[in-house]
Design a protein around this motif. Structure first.
Motif, PDB file in Angstrom:
ATOM      1  N   THR A 216       0.908  -1.249   0.220  1.00 26.08           N
ATOM      2  CA  THR A 216      -0.446  -0.061   0.279  1.00 26.08           C
ATOM      3  C   THR A 216       0.639   0.823  -0.167  1.00 26.08           C
ATOM      4  OG1 THR A 216      -0.014   0.098   2.785  1.00 26.08           O
ATOM      5  CG2 THR A 216      -2.133  -1.026   0.784  1.00 26.08           C
TER       6      THR A 216
ATOM      7  N   ALA B  29      -4.834  -3.356   7.235  1.00 28.55           N
ATOM      8  CA  ALA B  29      -5.698  -3.028   5.648  1.00 28.55           C
ATOM      9  C   ALA B  29      -5.865  -4.933   5.195  1.00 28.55           C
ATOM     10  CB  ALA B  29      -5.910  -2.430   4.639  1.00 28.55           C
TER      11      ALA B  29
ATOM     12  N   VAL C 255      -4.896  -7.132   1.685  1.00 27.98           N
ATOM     13  CA  VAL C 255      -4.526  -7.026   0.066  1.00 27.98           C
ATOM     14  C   VAL C 255      -4.959  -7.930  -0.792  1.00 27.98           C
ATOM     15  CG1 VAL C 255      -2.859  -6.216  -1.301  1.00 27.98           C
ATOM     16  CG2 VAL C 255      -3.066  -5.163   0.757  1.00 27.98           C
TER      17      VAL C 255
ATOM     18  N   THR D  27     -10.397   0.171  -1.471  1.00 26.49           N
ATOM     19  CA  THR D  27      -9.717   0.932  -2.427  1.00 26.49           C
ATOM     20  C   THR D  27      -9.142   0.283  -3.831  1.00 26.49           C
ATOM     21  OG1 THR D  27      -8.939   2.195   0.204  1.00 26.49           O
ATOM     22  CG2 THR D  27      -7.644   2.528  -2.208  1.00 26.49           C
TER      23      THR D  27
ATOM     24  N   SER E 197      -6.202  -0.661  -6.346  1.00 24.43           N
ATOM     25  CA  SER E 197      -4.572   0.018  -6.309  1.00 24.43           C
ATOM     26  C   SER E 197      -3.699  -0.257  -7.023  1.00 24.43           C
ATOM     27  CB  SER E 197      -4.238  -0.557  -4.783  1.00 24.43           C
ATOM     28  OG  SER E 197      -2.577  -0.259  -4.522  1.00 24.43           O
TER      29      SER E 197
ATOM     30  N   ARG F   8       0.636   2.803  -8.137  1.00 24.63           N
ATOM     31  CA  ARG F   8       1.271   3.206  -7.329  1.00 24.63           C
ATOM     32  C   ARG F   8       1.844   3.771  -6.945  1.00 24.63           C
ATOM     33  NH1 ARG F   8       1.709  -1.362  -4.470  1.00 24.63           N
ATOM     34  NH2 ARG F   8       3.894  -0.922  -3.673  1.00 24.63           N
TER      35      ARG F   8
ATOM     36  N   PRO G  81      -6.028   3.283   1.861  1.00 26.60           N
ATOM     37  CA  PRO G  81      -6.365   2.889   3.187  1.00 26.60           C
ATOM     38  C   PRO G  81      -6.598   2.901   3.729  1.00 26.60           C
ATOM     39  CG  PRO G  81      -5.202   0.975   3.266  1.00 26.60           C
ATOM     40  CD  PRO G  81      -4.538   1.870   2.063  1.00 26.60           C
TER      41      PRO G  81
ATOM     42  N   VAL H 206      -7.901  -3.452   0.409  1.00 25.31           N
ATOM     43  CA  VAL H 206      -7.624  -3.120  -0.957  1.00 25.31           C
ATOM     44  C   VAL H 206      -7.211  -3.831  -2.127  1.00 25.31           C
ATOM     45  CG1 VAL H 206      -5.009  -2.085  -1.865  1.00 25.31           C
ATOM     46  CG2 VAL H 206      -5.985  -1.482   0.759  1.00 25.31           C
TER      47      VAL H 206
ATOM     48  N   ASP I  95      -5.969  -4.928  -5.392  1.00 23.26           N
ATOM     49  CA  ASP I  95      -4.987  -4.868  -6.459  1.00 23.26           C
ATOM     50  C   ASP I  95      -5.029  -5.360  -7.496  1.00 23.26           C
ATOM     51  OD1 ASP I  95      -2.372  -5.187  -7.696  1.00 23.26           O
ATOM     52  OD2 ASP I  95      -1.055  -5.066  -6.040  1.00 23.26           O
TER      53      ASP I  95
END
Length: 334
Positions: A72, A93, A95, A119, A121, A124, A133, A139, A141
């Motif tokens: 993140t 969080a 991921v 969130t 992602s 980044r 987040p 998150v 990805d």
């Protein structure tokens, strides 16, 4: 002469992994994060039931604190400074990596069912904390969505998944198809195609090829309820708003962009660059306007110097960007 030139970029360092987010230079020297989070206040926790569903639906799920911090981290000073002080910005969080559009939709539906913050992602490369987040939760990805799906040589349109990194996309387009997007943002090698659209990005050659909203002829996205939508499949003159423009620049708030259809251009057989120095910035702008009116496309390369006097307006001779006598700005005309 330029003919199907393979891209090289300044990010090709020892810590750079092709096709993956680049960690900031200070990442390896950070102390173990033992303090409180810098930006999270009472983050939403992901319950075990939701974790089980996410593991079933997605390619990978990461819950370990150090792994979450690594996945993140962005390039914002508000992230790097507290982390070097032992307080990672958003360590709390989960991921989740999605490998295709069906997995993206499944993750979105699970988050909606459990009321979890989501969130999105990718590379980044952001410098404002937008992909952090801060509310915890999940998150998503999307870096595994990294393929070119099709190329239409007649229409000059490429369809690409949103998680493909810019340098890899451009390398394949140039080497295999002899074309270019013409999109060269500052974070070219550490940003993804979906991020370009979600952030409504511009590039170094925008005066020639346009910004990303000028290149996107269509896109697919997963909406907040987990349903999928495709935009740009209708004629340009159709009645009604252009819904593509709602997603382009939405910063991940209206949906998860999963694939895009971009207009590309043939590589030039020949290109030449000239740089000119000007005594003042205003004189450079005047020259830029005149060049545009004559049909060329100037570009500001951003060179500045105060080491030596700039050339006067009476001696506007071409000068390369590395010249110690370069002026306030250099303008390039391909």
């Amino acid at each position: 002469m330029i003919s199907r030139q393979t891209i090289t970029h300044p990010f090709n360092r020892g810590d750079y992994v092709v096709g993956a987010p680049t960690p900031p230079r200070w990442a390896a020297d950070c102390p173990p994060g033992a303090g409180a989070a810098a930006l999270q206040d009472a983050p939403v926790q992901v319950p075990e039931a939701a974790l089980a569903e996410l593991r079933e639906a997605a390619a990978a799920v990461h819950t370990e604190r150090d792994e979450v911090v690594r996945r993140t981290r962005d390039w914002w000073a508000g992230t790097s400074i507290p982390e070097t002080d032992g307080r990672p910005a958003t360590p709390d969080a989960v991921v989740v990596e999605a490998a295709d559009e069906e997995q993206v939709a499944a993750v979105v539906r699970i988050c909606r069912a459990h009321g979890l913050p989501l969130t999105v992602s990718a590379g980044r490369s952001n410098v404002l904390g937008a992909a952090l987040p801060v509310f915890g939760g999940v998150v998503l990805d999307v870096c595994r969505l990294d393929r070119i799906l099709s190329f239409d040589a007649e229409s000059m349109i490429v369809e690409v998944q949103a998680g493909m990194f810019g340098d890899l996309l451009e390398k394949r387009l140039q080497e295999e198809y002899g074309v270019t997007t013409g999109h060269w943002p500052s974070a070219f090698a550490i940003s993804t195609v979906g991020g370009w659209a979600a952030c409504r990005g511009a590039g170094q050659l925008s005066t020639r090829y346009g910004k990303i909203e000028d290149m996107v002829v269509g896109l697919d996205a997963v909406l907040a309820d987990g349903s999928t939508a495709s935009y740009g499949t209708y004629p340009r003159a159709a009645v009604g708003p252009d819904l593509r423009q709602l997603l382009i620049g939405s910063e991940g708030t209206l949906g998860v962009i999963t694939r895009l259809r971009l207009r590309v251009h043939r590589l030039p057989e020949y290109a030449k660059g000239l740089a000119y120095g000007f005594a003042t910035f205003a004189e450079g702008l005047d020259a830029c306007r005149e060049i545009l009116q004559r049909g060329a496309t100037p570009r500001c390369c951003g060179c500045t110097t105060r080491t030596r006097a700039a050339p006067t307006s009476a001696s506007r001779t071409p000068t390369c960007c590395s010249s110690p006598t370069r002026a306030t700005r250099c303008w390039w005309t391909p």
